[in-house]
Design a protein around this motif. Sequence first.
Motif, mmCIF file in Angstrom:
data_model
loop_
_atom_site.group_PDB
_atom_site.id
_atom_site.type_symbol
_atom_site.label_atom_id
_atom_site.label_comp_id
_atom_site.label_asym_id
_atom_site.label_seq_id
_atom_site.Cartn_x
_atom_site.Cartn_y
_atom_site.Cartn_z
ATOM 1 N N PHE A 96 5.136 55.097 43.906
ATOM 2 C CA PHE A 96 6.441 54.941 43.280
ATOM 3 C C PHE A 96 7.469 54.658 44.372
ATOM 4 N N GLU A 97 8.360 53.738 44.102
ATOM 5 C CA GLU A 97 9.349 53.284 45.089
ATOM 6 C C GLU A 97 8.686 52.902 46.406
ATOM 7 N N HIS B 13 21.594 52.666 35.125
ATOM 8 C CA HIS B 13 21.154 52.594 36.522
ATOM 9 C C HIS B 13 20.546 51.210 36.729
ATOM 10 N N GLU C 78 18.583 50.249 39.278
ATOM 11 C CA GLU C 78 17.338 50.160 40.043
ATOM 12 C C GLU C 78 16.257 49.560 39.151
ATOM 13 N N ASP D 170 13.168 49.874 38.359
ATOM 14 C CA ASP D 170 12.244 50.562 37.443
ATOM 15 C C ASP D 170 12.892 50.745 36.068
ATOM 16 N N HIS D 171 14.210 50.537 35.990
ATOM 17 C CA HIS D 171 14.916 50.639 34.696
ATOM 18 C C HIS D 171 15.574 49.328 34.277
ATOM 19 N N HIS E 104 21.161 58.565 42.206
ATOM 20 C CA HIS E 104 21.203 58.485 43.635
ATOM 21 C C HIS E 104 21.682 57.129 44.151
ATOM 22 N N ASP F 45 18.356 59.063 36.348
ATOM 23 C CA ASP F 45 17.197 59.630 37.058
ATOM 24 C C ASP F 45 17.223 61.163 37.105
ATOM 25 N N TYR G 51 10.245 65.082 42.976
ATOM 26 C CA TYR G 51 11.022 63.883 42.643
ATOM 27 C C TYR G 51 12.471 64.048 43.129
ATOM 28 N N HIS H 95 12.912 59.341 33.615
ATOM 29 C CA HIS H 95 11.495 59.569 33.946
ATOM 30 C C HIS H 95 11.084 60.922 33.383
#
Length: 400
Positions: free
Chosen positions: A21-22, A77, A79, A81-82, A145, A164, A201, A234
């Motif tokens: 992840f990331e 967000h 980022e 993943d979203h 973040h 997140d 996380y 998540h």
Amino acid sequence: MRGITKNIKYVGVNDNEIDLFEGQYNVPNGMTYNSYLILDDKIALMDTVDKTKTVEWINNLEMFLEDREPDYLVISHMEEDHAGSIERALNKYPKMKVVLNAISLRMFGQFFDIDISNRTLLVKEGDTLELGNHTLKFIMASMVHWPEVMFSYEENTNTLFSADAFGKFGANKTEEDTIYSYSNTDKVDWKELWDDEARRYYINICGKYGPQVQVVLGKLSTLNVEVKTICPLHGPVLSGDLSHYLDLYDKWSKYEPETDGTLIVYGTIHGNTEEAAKELFNMLKEKGKEAEIMDIARCDMSEAISKAYKYKNLAIVCVTYNMSIFPNMNLFITMLKEKNYQNRNLAIVENGTWAPNAANVIKKSLGELKDINIVEPIITIKSKLNEETKKKLEELAENI
Ligand code: FEO
């Protein structure tokens, strides 16, 4: 279990194929990318999912949309993943407006070559969006973040969409896993289910930003409402007694430990330093003190970071290497510093055959951080434990 309330539906997906992840965090149990639909006179779609899961996500949406289209896409967000399925969603639902704040709008242009000027609804702190029986209030959560992060609070059902925050690693094994309902009286092992992977996380991804998390927690308390459900991006939806999760977030973001125990982290080359670490571990246990031990070359680094935040005491037992410290320990310390590690007791045991220097390096690196208390004695082992150094270990175990 896709219905969170009668009209709020979970439309997220599992990712069991992801390796890191990331690009860095091991996720042996996969990951979820969460997305939600609020069905009302107007329909709000809360975020999208990673681009690898767009097709599955659209299928989930269609299950609840029937012949309707979402009126709004709320972006919490940016980022990927979203935000990874935004383009597909905008093309599929051409009348859907994009609800986002000014920073997200700026980032939008960096990620997408799409003109949304005639379908943008720009929002700021405290703005609301009426959907019918549901009303979304927007709460800026800058640097939790990323700078554009935004929470949405649905006032009718007391549901917080928390980006997140309150997320965890791990996919939902069954549909029932989609919602966790914590109660102090039930027998479910919540530590197993949520705490460890949520801490790993949080600390690794948001740990640096404790003050900013405190700001948004403060905003929630001044809203003067009782949040009943938390819908993160998540992991599971959280309901029931939310104080369990809120208390942990409060602790983590204030850099307070969860327990008075000790994490021993060791770096060893041929096993002699490991022997000293295990001796210290056994001494602590014999004294009835809580302790955990990790080999920094073989454990998951993100888990070691997470555990360092869990315990009040950190004991570093480390060999000298190239007149410095074992390389994996160097990385561990660097990462702790990046995550704003503070407010802990630090015990140091070094090993070296001809010029031990690890203690100096560790003390210099961590000792200068905020509220780090060095526990005496700092111990130097020359190659192997002997009677004298064992006695010092005993003294250290007493003082930790
Ligand atoms: Fe889950 Fe910061 O993205």
